[in-house]
Scaffold this motif. Structure first.
Motif, PDB file in Angstrom:
ATOM      1  N   ASP A 356       4.433 -13.910   5.381  1.00 25.03           N
ATOM      2  CA  ASP A 356       5.579 -14.254   4.518  1.00 25.03           C
ATOM      3  C   ASP A 356       5.317 -13.808   3.081  1.00 25.03           C
ATOM      4  O   ASP A 356       6.236 -13.386   2.379  1.00 25.03           O
ATOM      5  N   ARG A 357       4.088 -13.950   2.656  1.00 21.64           N
ATOM      6  CA  ARG A 357       3.747 -13.690   1.265  1.00 21.64           C
ATOM      7  C   ARG A 357       3.615 -12.201   0.963  1.00 21.64           C
ATOM      8  O   ARG A 357       4.075 -11.733  -0.066  1.00 21.64           O
ATOM      9  N   TRP A 358       2.988 -11.467   1.881  1.00 25.96           N
ATOM     10  CA  TRP A 358       2.625 -10.083   1.561  1.00 25.96           C
ATOM     11  C   TRP A 358       3.347  -9.036   2.416  1.00 25.96           C
ATOM     12  O   TRP A 358       3.402  -7.865   2.029  1.00 25.96           O
ATOM     13  N   GLY A 359       3.832  -9.429   3.570  1.00 28.22           N
ATOM     14  CA  GLY A 359       4.559  -8.477   4.417  1.00 28.22           C
ATOM     15  C   GLY A 359       3.729  -7.264   4.812  1.00 28.22           C
ATOM     16  O   GLY A 359       4.263  -6.186   5.054  1.00 28.22           O
ATOM     17  N   LYS A 360       2.436  -7.431   4.857  1.00 27.64           N
ATOM     18  CA  LYS A 360       1.530  -6.341   5.266  1.00 27.64           C
ATOM     19  C   LYS A 360       0.962  -6.665   6.644  1.00 27.64           C
ATOM     20  O   LYS A 360       0.740  -7.844   6.959  1.00 27.64           O
ATOM     21  N   PRO A 361       0.687  -5.640   7.450  1.00 27.93           N
ATOM     22  CA  PRO A 361       0.045  -5.919   8.737  1.00 27.93           C
ATOM     23  C   PRO A 361      -1.258  -6.693   8.520  1.00 27.93           C
ATOM     24  O   PRO A 361      -1.968  -6.436   7.545  1.00 27.93           O
ATOM     25  N   LEU A 362      -1.537  -7.611   9.412  1.00 24.19           N
ATOM     26  CA  LEU A 362      -2.736  -8.450   9.293  1.00 24.19           C
ATOM     27  C   LEU A 362      -3.746  -8.066  10.367  1.00 24.19           C
ATOM     28  O   LEU A 362      -3.375  -7.597  11.445  1.00 24.19           O
ATOM     29  N   PHE A 363      -4.997  -8.264  10.050  1.00 21.65           N
ATOM     30  CA  PHE A 363      -6.065  -7.970  11.009  1.00 21.65           C
ATOM     31  C   PHE A 363      -7.035  -9.147  10.944  1.00 21.65           C
ATOM     32  O   PHE A 363      -7.578  -9.429   9.861  1.00 21.65           O
ATOM     33  N   ILE A 364      -7.212  -9.837  12.048  1.00 21.44           N
ATOM     34  CA  ILE A 364      -8.174 -10.954  12.072  1.00 21.44           C
ATOM     35  C   ILE A 364      -9.528 -10.318  12.374  1.00 21.44           C
ATOM     36  O   ILE A 364      -9.772  -9.881  13.503  1.00 21.44           O
ATOM     37  N   VAL A 365     -10.386 -10.243  11.363  1.00 21.49           N
ATOM     38  CA  VAL A 365     -11.626  -9.499  11.554  1.00 21.49           C
ATOM     39  C   VAL A 365     -12.850 -10.400  11.712  1.00 21.49           C
ATOM     40  O   VAL A 365     -13.960  -9.899  11.851  1.00 21.49           O
ATOM     41  N   GLU A 366     -12.616 -11.721  11.709  1.00 19.63           N
ATOM     42  CA  GLU A 366     -13.675 -12.671  12.045  1.00 19.63           C
ATOM     43  C   GLU A 366     -13.041 -13.954  12.534  1.00 19.63           C
ATOM     44  O   GLU A 366     -12.082 -14.441  11.912  1.00 19.63           O
ATOM     45  N   ASN A 367     -13.623 -14.482  13.601  1.00 16.11           N
ATOM     46  CA  ASN A 367     -13.253 -15.810  14.096  1.00 16.11           C
ATOM     47  C   ASN A 367     -14.265 -16.114  15.190  1.00 16.11           C
ATOM     48  O   ASN A 367     -14.672 -15.210  15.906  1.00 16.11           O
ATOM     49  N   GLY A 368     -14.662 -17.364  15.300  1.00 16.66           N
ATOM     50  CA  GLY A 368     -15.604 -17.670  16.363  1.00 16.66           C
ATOM     51  C   GLY A 368     -16.296 -18.993  16.102  1.00 16.66           C
ATOM     52  O   GLY A 368     -16.089 -19.632  15.071  1.00 16.66           O
ATOM     53  N   LEU A 369     -17.117 -19.387  17.056  1.00 15.78           N
ATOM     54  CA  LEU A 369     -17.795 -20.678  16.994  1.00 15.78           C
ATOM     55  C   LEU A 369     -19.304 -20.469  16.934  1.00 15.78           C
ATOM     56  O   LEU A 369     -19.888 -19.911  17.864  1.00 15.78           O
ATOM     57  N   GLY A 370     -19.920 -20.935  15.847  1.00 16.02           N
ATOM     58  CA  GLY A 370     -21.378 -20.932  15.776  1.00 16.02           C
ATOM     59  C   GLY A 370     -21.893 -22.150  16.522  1.00 16.02           C
ATOM     60  O   GLY A 370     -21.545 -23.275  16.180  1.00 16.02           O
ATOM     61  N   ALA A 371     -22.708 -21.915  17.550  1.00 16.80           N
ATOM     62  CA  ALA A 371     -23.164 -23.032  18.382  1.00 16.80           C
ATOM     63  C   ALA A 371     -24.579 -22.773  18.882  1.00 16.80           C
ATOM     64  O   ALA A 371     -25.045 -21.632  18.910  1.00 16.80           O
ATOM     65  N   ARG A 372     -25.247 -23.861  19.281  1.00 16.27           N
ATOM     66  CA  ARG A 372     -26.573 -23.724  19.903  1.00 16.27           C
ATOM     67  C   ARG A 372     -26.373 -23.433  21.372  1.00 16.27           C
ATOM     68  O   ARG A 372     -25.718 -24.201  22.072  1.00 16.27           O
ATOM     69  N   ASP A 373     -26.911 -22.364  21.852  1.00 19.62           N
ATOM     70  CA  ASP A 373     -26.772 -21.988  23.258  1.00 19.62           C
ATOM     71  C   ASP A 373     -28.078 -22.272  24.004  1.00 19.62           C
ATOM     72  O   ASP A 373     -29.156 -22.166  23.435  1.00 19.62           O
ATOM     73  N   VAL A 374     -27.933 -22.593  25.286  1.00 16.66           N
ATOM     74  CA  VAL A 374     -29.115 -22.802  26.126  1.00 16.66           C
ATOM     75  C   VAL A 374     -29.100 -21.765  27.234  1.00 16.66           C
ATOM     76  O   VAL A 374     -28.118 -21.649  27.976  1.00 16.66           O
ATOM     77  N   LEU A 375     -30.179 -21.036  27.320  1.00 21.98           N
ATOM     78  CA  LEU A 375     -30.271 -19.994  28.346  1.00 21.98           C
ATOM     79  C   LEU A 375     -30.621 -20.657  29.681  1.00 21.98           C
ATOM     80  O   LEU A 375     -31.548 -21.467  29.756  1.00 21.98           O
ATOM     81  N   VAL A 376     -29.851 -20.345  30.730  1.00 21.61           N
ATOM     82  CA  VAL A 376     -30.131 -20.906  32.070  1.00 21.61           C
ATOM     83  C   VAL A 376     -30.171 -19.755  33.081  1.00 21.61           C
ATOM     84  O   VAL A 376     -29.711 -18.652  32.799  1.00 21.61           O
ATOM     85  N   ASP A 377     -30.726 -20.070  34.270  1.00 21.45           N
ATOM     86  CA  ASP A 377     -30.735 -19.037  35.319  1.00 21.45           C
ATOM     87  C   ASP A 377     -29.366 -18.933  35.949  1.00 21.45           C
ATOM     88  O   ASP A 377     -28.760 -19.940  36.317  1.00 21.45           O
ATOM     89  N   GLY A 378     -28.866 -17.735  36.075  1.00 20.67           N
ATOM     90  CA  GLY A 378     -27.592 -17.508  36.761  1.00 20.67           C
ATOM     91  C   GLY A 378     -27.827 -16.576  37.936  1.00 20.67           C
ATOM     92  O   GLY A 378     -28.935 -16.077  38.113  1.00 20.67           O
ATOM     93  N   PRO A 379     -26.789 -16.341  38.750  1.00 18.40           N
ATOM     94  CA  PRO A 379     -26.947 -15.487  39.926  1.00 18.40           C
ATOM     95  C   PRO A 379     -27.374 -14.057  39.561  1.00 18.40           C
ATOM     96  O   PRO A 379     -28.065 -13.400  40.323  1.00 18.40           O
ATOM     97  N   ASP A 380     -26.980 -13.610  38.361  1.00 19.64           N
ATOM     98  CA  ASP A 380     -27.325 -12.236  37.958  1.00 19.64           C
ATOM     99  C   ASP A 380     -28.381 -12.205  36.862  1.00 19.64           C
ATOM    100  O   ASP A 380     -28.439 -11.274  36.082  1.00 19.64           O
ATOM    101  N   GLY A 381     -29.172 -13.274  36.760  1.00 19.63           N
ATOM    102  CA  GLY A 381     -30.194 -13.314  35.711  1.00 19.63           C
ATOM    103  C   GLY A 381     -29.841 -14.363  34.683  1.00 19.63           C
ATOM    104  O   GLY A 381     -28.862 -15.108  34.849  1.00 19.63           O
ATOM    105  N   PRO A 382     -30.623 -14.431  33.600  1.00 22.47           N
ATOM    106  CA  PRO A 382     -30.388 -15.464  32.575  1.00 22.47           C
ATOM    107  C   PRO A 382     -28.981 -15.348  31.973  1.00 22.47           C
ATOM    108  O   PRO A 382     -28.456 -14.247  31.809  1.00 22.47           O
TER     109      PRO A 382
END
Ligand code: BG6
Length: 470
Positions: A356-382
């Motif tokens: 509304d303000r700028w009328g220019k095409p927008l590009f979302i160039v960052e978004n995401g969740l920083g989280a602690r991940d735990v590596l587990v065994d899966g059928p195709d490896g970790p």
């Protein structure tokens, strides 16, 4: 899935990174030091004098040597676009030389070759929190007008070398963050508590002029190049309906809007002039600066979006924690492990507001969740069962689709840290954002092996269906 929620054809799906957070090889092939090389704890502690072994960014995830393997993994997810930054200090090791470092330029040729091989469009950030350290220490970063010239030379070198291969460019990552983190964002060595607002706003002016100058050079070299500004978007809500809170929230938003207004409209908005007047700041703005700003505005507006905050003028309220800027905590929202409040609907609001303000095409160039991940065994490896990350991104992407249905033009979406990398604010490995797990811990131990998380397959499906499976 809601059949009314669609993404446009040609929507650019992908992921985003920054040189200092992935490359490592901090002193190889002629690279000079950047501010990041002396920030072992991110913004949590003052910079060190010299690089110290506890700084994870010195090796990061070794993308410098593993880029081919990593880009192949991104291609496996069907990436249409990959956002990365060029390390200024690889090209101009000190920042003020007249001749670039050929070995640094050659590295990005190789990265572009690899992307081309997989049909992935590059999106390049010219300056992403990695000002050459020499410019910080010798010139006090962007407080010095001479940085405009150094930046112009650097940008011209990039456009001449890569201008036929790279269509989308961003000048400064999250340019508004300099208000809060002058060293990280603006290479300003004077500690924050001793930096005058006069010098800070003059530095901001220099960056804005440099951004316009780069836009001019790019369009002269190749009129097809598309230049975007990049704004750290933090929608700010009034904590209560009290009109004083509404005004406080509006003023907080304008502190960020000002950067977009200058990039898109090419002149200082009245509310910013008033702020400067109220603070007793008198900027040195030349006639040539005004012409540059006015005549070389951006082609599109890009943004990072992780969270929202509140503002109040009437209450003692707990401070919010978040992406380089605080605000007041929102009592209605949950937060990530790092205290960033999760607000998918805020992304729709932001996209609508910007459009509304700028009328220019927008590009979302960052978004995401920083989280602690735990590596587990899966059928195709970790692997990592990162349903929390899938939920976060799914909810945000649904809001992007809503904004598209609202009539907003959105060019693409690059999720932050598509492969695990070193965090900017805390310099941790354990704050992970990726679809790809990298085996390295906060002490620097690990094999650097890459593993596909559950979200890897999820994102592949999202891209393959152009968002229809959300
Ligand atoms: C943005 C930066 O502020 O947010 C990135 O552009 C950064 O460089 C990202 O990594 C996430 O922040 P953090 O501190 O979690 O890495």
């Amino acid at each position: 899935p809601d059949p009314d929620l669609r993404f446009p054809g040609g929507f650019l799906w992908g992921g985003a990174t920054a040189a200092n957070q992935i490359e490592g090889a901090y002193n190889e092939d002629g690279k000079g030091l950047s501010v990041q090389d002396v920030m072992p704890r991110g913004i949590l502690t003052p910079p060190t004098q010299v690089p110290t072994p506890d700084n994870l960014k010195l090796e990061a995830i070794d993308f410098y040597h593993r880029y081919a393997e990593d880009i192949a993994l991104l291609a496996e997810m069907g990436f249409k676009v990959f956002r990365f930054s060029i390390a200024w200090s690889r090209i101009f090791p000190l920042g003020d030389e007249t001749e670039p470092n050929e070995e640094g330029l050659a590295f990005y040729d190789r990265v572009l070759d690899e992307l081309e091989k997989h049909g992935i469009e590059p999106l390049v950030t010219i300056s992403h929190y990695e000002t050459p350290l020499h410019l910080a220490r010798t010139y006090d970063g962007w407080t010095d007008r001479r940085l405009i010239g150094f930046f112009e030379r650097y940008a011209r070198t990039l456009f001449e070398r890569y201008g036929e291969r790279v269509r989308y460019w961003l000048t400064f990552n999250e340019i508004n963050s300099v208000l809060h983190e002058p060293f990280l964002s603006g290479g300003i060595a004077t500690p924050k508590d001793r930096l005058s607002e006069q010098d800070l706003y003059q530095a901001i002016h220099h960056e804005l002029v440099a951004s316009a100058a780069a836009t001019r050079i790019a369009h002269e070299i190749n009129p097809d190049i598309r230049i975007g500004c990049m704004i750290l978007a933090v929608p700010t809500y009034p904590l209560t309906p009290d009109p004083r809170d509404v005004w406080a929230a509006k003023q907080a938003e304008r502190a960020n809007y000002a950067f977009g207004d200058l990039h898109v409209r090419g002149e200082y908005p009245g509310y910013l002039l008033r702020t400067l007047r109220d603070k007793g700041i008198e900027l040195e703005i030349t006639e040539a600066d005004r012409v540059l700003l006015r005549e070389h505005t951006v082609d599109f507006v890009s943004l990072s979006y992780y969270m929202s905050v509140c503002e109040t003028a009437t209450q003692e309220a707990p401070a919010g924690r978040g992406n380089l800027m605080g605000g007041v905590a929102n009592p209605t929202l949950e937060a990530s492990d790092w205290g960033w409040q999760i607000d998918p609907a805020g992304l729709r609001t932001t996209l609508n507001d910007y459009w509304d303000r700028w009328g220019k095409p927008l590009f979302i160039v960052e978004n995401g969740l920083g989280a602690r991940d735990v590596l587990v065994d899966g059928p195709d490896g970790p692997t990592v069962e990162d349903d929390y990350r899938i939920a976060y991104m799914n909810d945000h992407l649904v809001q992007v689709a809503q904004a598209v249905a609202d009539g907003v033009e959105v060019l693409g979406y690059t999720s932050w840290g598509c492969i695990d990398l070193v965090s900017a604010s805390t310099a941790q490995m354990s704050k992970r954002y990726g679809f790809i797990y990298v085996d390295r811990d906060d002490d620097g131990n690990g094999t650097l092996a890459r593993y596909r998380k559950k979200s890897f397959g999820w994102y592949r499906d999202v891209i393959a269906s152009n968002g229809a499976c959300l």
